[in-house]
Design an enzyme around this catalytic site. Structure first.
Site, PDB file in Angstrom:
ATOM      1  N   PRO A   1       5.875  -3.640  10.871  1.00 12.81           N
ATOM      2  CA  PRO A   1       4.824  -4.640  11.042  1.00 12.81           C
ATOM      3  C   PRO A   1       4.240  -5.171   9.738  1.00 12.81           C
ATOM      4  O   PRO A   1       3.985  -4.400   8.806  1.00 12.81           O
ATOM      5  CB  PRO A   1       3.728  -3.902  11.822  1.00 12.81           C
ATOM      6  CG  PRO A   1       4.417  -2.783  12.489  1.00 12.81           C
ATOM      7  CD  PRO A   1       5.615  -2.437  11.657  1.00 12.81           C
ATOM      8  N   ASN A   2       4.046  -6.475   9.724  1.00 12.46           N
ATOM      9  CA  ASN A   2       3.364  -7.206   8.647  1.00 12.46           C
ATOM     10  C   ASN A   2       4.194  -7.371   7.378  1.00 12.46           C
ATOM     11  O   ASN A   2       3.749  -8.034   6.436  1.00 12.46           O
ATOM     12  CB  ASN A   2       2.005  -6.555   8.303  1.00 12.46           C
ATOM     13  CG  ASN A   2       1.076  -6.541   9.505  1.00 12.46           C
ATOM     14  OD1 ASN A   2       0.892  -7.578  10.142  1.00 12.46           O
ATOM     15  ND2 ASN A   2       0.531  -5.392   9.851  1.00 12.46           N
TER      16      ASN A   2
ATOM     17  N   TYR B   1       1.350  -5.002  -2.807  1.00 12.95           N
ATOM     18  CA  TYR B   1       2.744  -5.070  -2.342  1.00 12.95           C
ATOM     19  C   TYR B   1       3.655  -5.952  -3.204  1.00 12.95           C
ATOM     20  O   TYR B   1       4.858  -6.015  -2.958  1.00 12.95           O
ATOM     21  CB  TYR B   1       2.773  -5.559  -0.887  1.00 12.95           C
ATOM     22  CG  TYR B   1       2.065  -4.600   0.052  1.00 12.95           C
ATOM     23  CD1 TYR B   1       2.526  -3.298   0.228  1.00 12.95           C
ATOM     24  CD2 TYR B   1       0.914  -4.985   0.752  1.00 12.95           C
ATOM     25  CE1 TYR B   1       1.877  -2.416   1.064  1.00 12.95           C
ATOM     26  CE2 TYR B   1       0.259  -4.103   1.603  1.00 12.95           C
ATOM     27  CZ  TYR B   1       0.744  -2.818   1.752  1.00 12.95           C
ATOM     28  OH  TYR B   1       0.100  -1.930   2.580  1.00 12.95           O
TER      29      TYR B   1
ATOM     30  N   ARG C   1       0.678 -11.219   1.302  1.00 13.30           N
ATOM     31  CA  ARG C   1      -0.086 -10.084   1.809  1.00 13.30           C
ATOM     32  C   ARG C   1      -0.456  -9.153   0.649  1.00 13.30           C
ATOM     33  O   ARG C   1       0.426  -8.516   0.066  1.00 13.30           O
ATOM     34  CB  ARG C   1       0.780  -9.323   2.818  1.00 13.30           C
ATOM     35  CG  ARG C   1       0.145  -8.069   3.342  1.00 13.30           C
ATOM     36  CD  ARG C   1       1.132  -7.215   4.124  1.00 13.30           C
ATOM     37  NE  ARG C   1       0.456  -6.047   4.629  1.00 13.30           N
ATOM     38  CZ  ARG C   1       1.051  -4.935   5.008  1.00 13.30           C
ATOM     39  NH1 ARG C   1       2.377  -4.844   4.955  1.00 13.30           N
ATOM     40  NH2 ARG C   1       0.357  -3.917   5.441  1.00 13.30           N
TER      41      ARG C   1
ATOM     42  N   ALA D   1       2.988   0.309   8.714  1.00 18.51           N
ATOM     43  CA  ALA D   1       1.891   1.118   9.292  1.00 18.51           C
ATOM     44  C   ALA D   1       2.395   2.127  10.324  1.00 18.51           C
ATOM     45  O   ALA D   1       1.757   3.169  10.546  1.00 18.51           O
ATOM     46  CB  ALA D   1       0.852   0.197   9.913  1.00 18.51           C
TER      47      ALA D   1
ATOM     48  N   ASN E   1      11.507   0.835   6.105  1.00 16.67           N
ATOM     49  CA  ASN E   1      10.107   0.769   5.710  1.00 16.67           C
ATOM     50  C   ASN E   1       9.339   0.566   7.018  1.00 16.67           C
ATOM     51  O   ASN E   1       9.227  -0.565   7.496  1.00 16.67           O
ATOM     52  CB  ASN E   1       9.846  -0.383   4.740  1.00 16.67           C
ATOM     53  CG  ASN E   1       8.381  -0.393   4.307  1.00 16.67           C
ATOM     54  OD1 ASN E   1       7.538   0.293   4.897  1.00 16.67           O
ATOM     55  ND2 ASN E   1       8.071  -1.168   3.281  1.00 16.67           N
TER      56      ASN E   1
ATOM     57  N   GLU F   1      13.611   6.591   3.653  1.00 18.56           N
ATOM     58  CA  GLU F   1      12.319   5.934   3.875  1.00 18.56           C
ATOM     59  C   GLU F   1      11.902   5.188   2.606  1.00 18.56           C
ATOM     60  O   GLU F   1      12.007   5.729   1.509  1.00 18.56           O
ATOM     61  CB  GLU F   1      11.287   7.010   4.233  1.00 18.56           C
ATOM     62  CG  GLU F   1       9.902   6.474   4.527  1.00 18.56           C
ATOM     63  CD  GLU F   1       8.924   7.600   4.890  1.00 18.56           C
ATOM     64  OE1 GLU F   1       9.359   8.768   5.035  1.00 18.56           O
ATOM     65  OE2 GLU F   1       7.723   7.305   5.002  1.00 18.56           O
TER      66      GLU F   1
ATOM     67  N   ARG G   1      -2.916   6.172  -2.122  1.00 23.32           N
ATOM     68  CA  ARG G   1      -3.763   5.279  -1.334  1.00 23.32           C
ATOM     69  C   ARG G   1      -4.662   6.078  -0.380  1.00 23.32           C
ATOM     70  O   ARG G   1      -4.873   7.266  -0.575  1.00 23.32           O
ATOM     71  CB  ARG G   1      -2.864   4.266  -0.622  1.00 23.32           C
ATOM     72  CG  ARG G   1      -2.021   3.440  -1.612  1.00 23.32           C
ATOM     73  CD  ARG G   1      -1.229   2.375  -0.932  1.00 23.32           C
ATOM     74  NE  ARG G   1      -2.107   1.411  -0.280  1.00 23.32           N
ATOM     75  CZ  ARG G   1      -1.699   0.538   0.641  1.00 23.32           C
ATOM     76  NH1 ARG G   1      -0.422   0.506   0.995  1.00 23.32           N
ATOM     77  NH2 ARG G   1      -2.550  -0.298   1.198  1.00 23.32           N
TER      78      ARG G   1
ATOM     79  N   HIS H   1       8.783   2.701   0.814  1.00 24.12           N
ATOM     80  CA  HIS H   1       7.481   2.033   0.791  1.00 24.12           C
ATOM     81  C   HIS H   1       7.346   1.295  -0.520  1.00 24.12           C
ATOM     82  O   HIS H   1       7.670   1.848  -1.585  1.00 24.12           O
ATOM     83  CB  HIS H   1       6.335   3.037   0.931  1.00 24.12           C
ATOM     84  CG  HIS H   1       6.399   3.786   2.214  1.00 24.12           C
ATOM     85  ND1 HIS H   1       6.027   3.220   3.408  1.00 24.12           N
ATOM     86  CD2 HIS H   1       6.838   5.029   2.497  1.00 24.12           C
ATOM     87  CE1 HIS H   1       6.220   4.105   4.377  1.00 24.12           C
ATOM     88  NE2 HIS H   1       6.729   5.199   3.858  1.00 24.12           N
TER      89      HIS H   1
HETATM   90  C1  DQA Z   1       3.869   0.252   3.355  1.00 21.15           C
HETATM   91  C2  DQA Z   1       2.720   1.254   3.260  1.00 21.15           C
HETATM   92  C3  DQA Z   1       2.018   1.406   4.605  1.00 21.15           C
HETATM   93  O1  DQA Z   1       0.949   2.330   4.506  1.00 21.15           O
HETATM   94  C4  DQA Z   1       1.465   0.068   5.052  1.00 21.15           C
HETATM   95  O2  DQA Z   1       0.878   0.177   6.340  1.00 21.15           O
HETATM   96  C5  DQA Z   1       2.470  -1.021   5.028  1.00 21.15           C
HETATM   97  C6  DQA Z   1       3.423  -1.083   3.910  1.00 21.15           C
HETATM   98  C7  DQA Z   1       4.500  -0.015   1.970  1.00 21.15           C
HETATM   99  O3  DQA Z   1       5.588  -0.563   1.940  1.00 21.15           O
HETATM  100  O4  DQA Z   1       3.889   0.280   0.938  1.00 21.15           O
HETATM  101  O5  DQA Z   1       2.461  -1.920   5.862  1.00 21.15           O
HETATM  102  O6  DQA Z   1       4.875   0.803   4.180  1.00 21.15           O
END
Ligand code: DQA
Length: 156
Positions: free
Chosen positions: A17-18, A30, A25, A84, A81, A105, A114, A107
């Site tokens: 998501p997002n 990011y 964003r 959230a 990735n 995984e 964080r 990020h």
């Molecule tokens: C994320 C880190 C997550 O905590 C966050 O909710 C994201 C992006 C990252 O790529 O740093 O949406 O996965």
């Protein structure tokens, strides 16, 4: 190799998501790269490593679960990735365990620097490893690590 005739490894990159909002964003967290930039970069990297790449993003947990299910017998490795959903989704974890495909995984941000609620990942302990905090480079590093893993199965 997933039965593909040219015997190239096949890697699926999943984005949660997002991540479709990357570029605008929270760029200080990011980075400036859009998801399209990251996909382009990953495709160049995949070509250099001689692997087939599938790249997918959804804002919906169930759609991601379905995409993982569809990867069974098709993909050799999943780079995810989960965004959230990293911190909430037992369903994604179960889907990944269900297909039994090795997982890396990723990020963009360093989730351990964080908010405390980002420190727990439902994926980390079922993954080969994790890239966290290297921005878009993390995807490229994950492809390299994935290829290394596939060529040296069982060595972690
Ligand atoms: C994320 C880190 C997550 O905590 C966050 O909710 C994201 C992006 C990252 O790529 O740093 O949406 O996965």
């Amino acid at each position: 190799m997933s039965g593909v005739s040219d015997e190239r490894f096949r890697i699926l990159i999943l984005n949660g998501p997002n991540l479709n909002l990357l570029g605008r964003r929270e760029p200080s967290v990011y980075g400036a790269a859009t998801l399209a930039d990251i996909e382009r970069d990953c495709r160049v990297q995949a070509e250099q490593w001689g692997v087939e790449l599938d790249f997918f993003q959804s804002n919906h947990e169930g759609v991601l679960v379905d995409r993982i299910g569809a990867a069974y017998g098709e993909e050799d490795l999943i780079i995810i990735n989960p965004a959230a959903l990293t911190h909430t989704s037992i369903a994604l974890r179960d889907a990944l365990l269900g297909v039994g495909i090795p997982v890396i995984e990723v990020h963009l941000s360093n989730i351990y620097r964080r908010e405390p609620f980002r420190h727990h990942s439902y994926i980390a302990d079922i993954a080969i490893g994790q890239m966290s905090g290297f921005g878009a480079l993390g995807y490229r590093l994950a492809i390299e690590a994935g290829v290394y893993h596939l060529k040296n199965q069982g060595t972690r």
